[in-house]
Design an enzyme around this catalytic site. Structure first.
Site, PDB file in Angstrom:
ATOM      1  N   LYS A  86      25.836 138.926  97.712  1.00 15.37           N
ATOM      2  CA  LYS A  86      24.906 140.022  98.007  1.00 15.37           C
ATOM      3  C   LYS A  86      25.340 141.298  97.288  1.00 15.37           C
ATOM      4  O   LYS A  86      24.519 142.011  96.714  1.00 15.37           O
ATOM      5  CB  LYS A  86      24.828 140.232  99.531  1.00 15.37           C
ATOM      6  CG  LYS A  86      24.068 139.104 100.226  1.00 15.37           C
ATOM      7  CD  LYS A  86      24.252 139.054 101.732  1.00 15.37           C
ATOM      8  CE  LYS A  86      23.597 137.798 102.290  1.00 15.37           C
ATOM      9  NZ  LYS A  86      23.845 137.576 103.720  1.00 15.37           N
ATOM     10  N   GLN A 106      26.854 140.710 108.566  1.00 18.49           N
ATOM     11  CA  GLN A 106      26.887 139.275 108.277  1.00 18.49           C
ATOM     12  C   GLN A 106      27.152 138.476 109.556  1.00 18.49           C
ATOM     13  O   GLN A 106      28.096 138.757 110.294  1.00 18.49           O
ATOM     14  CB  GLN A 106      27.976 138.988 107.227  1.00 18.49           C
ATOM     15  CG  GLN A 106      28.019 137.562 106.741  1.00 18.49           C
ATOM     16  CD  GLN A 106      26.757 137.144 105.974  1.00 18.49           C
ATOM     17  OE1 GLN A 106      26.262 137.871 105.129  1.00 18.49           O
ATOM     18  NE2 GLN A 106      26.240 135.970 106.287  1.00 18.49           N
ATOM     19  N   ASP A 145      17.526 142.842 106.859  1.00 17.37           N
ATOM     20  CA  ASP A 145      17.607 141.407 107.184  1.00 17.37           C
ATOM     21  C   ASP A 145      16.369 140.970 107.978  1.00 17.37           C
ATOM     22  O   ASP A 145      16.080 139.778 108.073  1.00 17.37           O
ATOM     23  CB  ASP A 145      18.855 141.150 108.055  1.00 17.37           C
ATOM     24  CG  ASP A 145      19.872 140.261 107.353  1.00 17.37           C
ATOM     25  OD1 ASP A 145      19.520 139.660 106.319  1.00 17.37           O
ATOM     26  OD2 ASP A 145      21.008 140.172 107.842  1.00 17.37           O
TER      27      ASP A 145
END
Ligand code: NAP
Length: 283
Positions: free
Chosen positions: A53, A97, A120
């Site tokens: 990422k 995460q 997200d």
């Protein structure tokens, strides 16, 4: 019949080139899109994901911050970090995460992220926006699947889509996105009695389970589009999906490979969401 491949790497390159151009345009206005990635603990798979990422941010010209914290970080300390990132004007997207260590309530942390920075798309406000068709961030994996369907010019109206899996991050939002495009949607899960009877009716199948060979050739209608979200390891330790690729590709009309399918698209859509967050700020 041999299915046509939907190449997630090639499509990602195209979409990331567009992101890079839009990042350059924003920078000319004095705004550099910024993503903060927070990693707690040392889960090896998570370490790879966050590296990818951050690299995607670098490749597209975005600013990124990677915060690594030990697995002993308390929930209170993590919530304080999220608060600080919410207030940081150089950051337009925040990604914590998952999975988090067991002593931290992941949902509580997700709800602490400002919905304006929830790139997200896991915040309850983002889920509600998707459910009601309002503007908001779409979860990156199903969003990437929709882009793959768009890339082959697939018209979903009137088609039957079967989603296997009902998680909050893939299966459920996937079903809502397909519904929004006027597909008739069936959601299957571990309690589904006859999965094959469902998938045989499908024009589009999305497999998001996390088990090898959940979908085999005898379960697929000739010409169907098959999107494989699963990420598993085969006996040789190689990455593979939920779909028996070799068998299904002889029946399906279109199919995504693993690796090189949905995986790269997920990161690409994270870049798109972060960019769009910064663009919203720029008006
Ligand atoms: P998850 O939360 O574990 O959900 C799995 C779903 O599959 C559940 O809804 C479960 O049903 C269902 N299921 C389990 N066994 C089944 C069976 N035999 N038949 C039908 N349904 C069954 O997983 P997830 O987070 O959605 O992820 C799914 C897979 O996608 C994993 O392999 C994950 O690694 C992968 N993934 C890939 C990406 C990417 O970027 N490519 C991103 C996210 C996830 P119940 O609800 O009844 O338990």
């Amino acid at each position: 019949m041999t299915a046509q491949l939907i190449d997630g790497n090639a499509l990602s390159r195209q979409l990331r080139a567009d992101v890079t151009a839009r990042v350059t345009a924003l920078k000319a206005k004095g705004i550099t899109p910024g993503l903060a990635v927070v990693l707690v603990g040392d889960n090896p798979a998570s370490q790879v994901y966050v590296r990818n990422k951050v690299k995607a941010c670098e490749d597209t010209g975005m600013h990124s911050v990677l915060e690594r914290w030990p697995a002993t970080l308390s929930e209170t300390e993590l919530l304080a970090r999220v608060d600080a990132l919410n207030a940081d004007t150089t950051i337009h997207g925040i990604l914590v995460q998952l999975p988090l260590p067991a002593h931290i309530d992941a949902q509580k942390v997700i709800e602490a992220i400002s919905p304006a920075k929830d790139v997200d798309g896991f915040h309850i406000a983002s889920a509600g926006a998707l459910m009601t068709g309002m503007p908001g961030f779409w979860p990156c994996t199903p969003y990437g699947c929709m882009k793959m369907l768009e890339s082959i010019g697939y018209e979903l109206k009137g088609k039957h889509a079967v989603v296997i899996g009902r998680s909050n991050i893939v299966g459920k939002p996937m079903a809502l996105m397909l519904l929004q495009q006027n597909a008739t949607v069936t959601i299957c899960h571990s309690g589904t009695k006859d999965l094959k009877a469902m998938t045989l009716q499908a024009d589009v199948i999305v497999a998001a389970v996390g088990k090898r060979n959940v979908l085999t050739a005898d379960m697929v209608k000739p010409g169907a589009v098959v999107l494989d979200v699963g990420m598993n390891r085969n006996d040789e330790g190689k990455l593979c999906g939920d779909v028996d690729f070799d068998g299904v590709k002889e029946v399906a009309g279109w199919i995504t490979p693993v690796p090189g399918g949905v995986g790269p698209m997920t990161i690409t859509m994270l870049m798109v969401n972060t960019l769009e967050s910064a663009e919203r700020l720029a008006g």
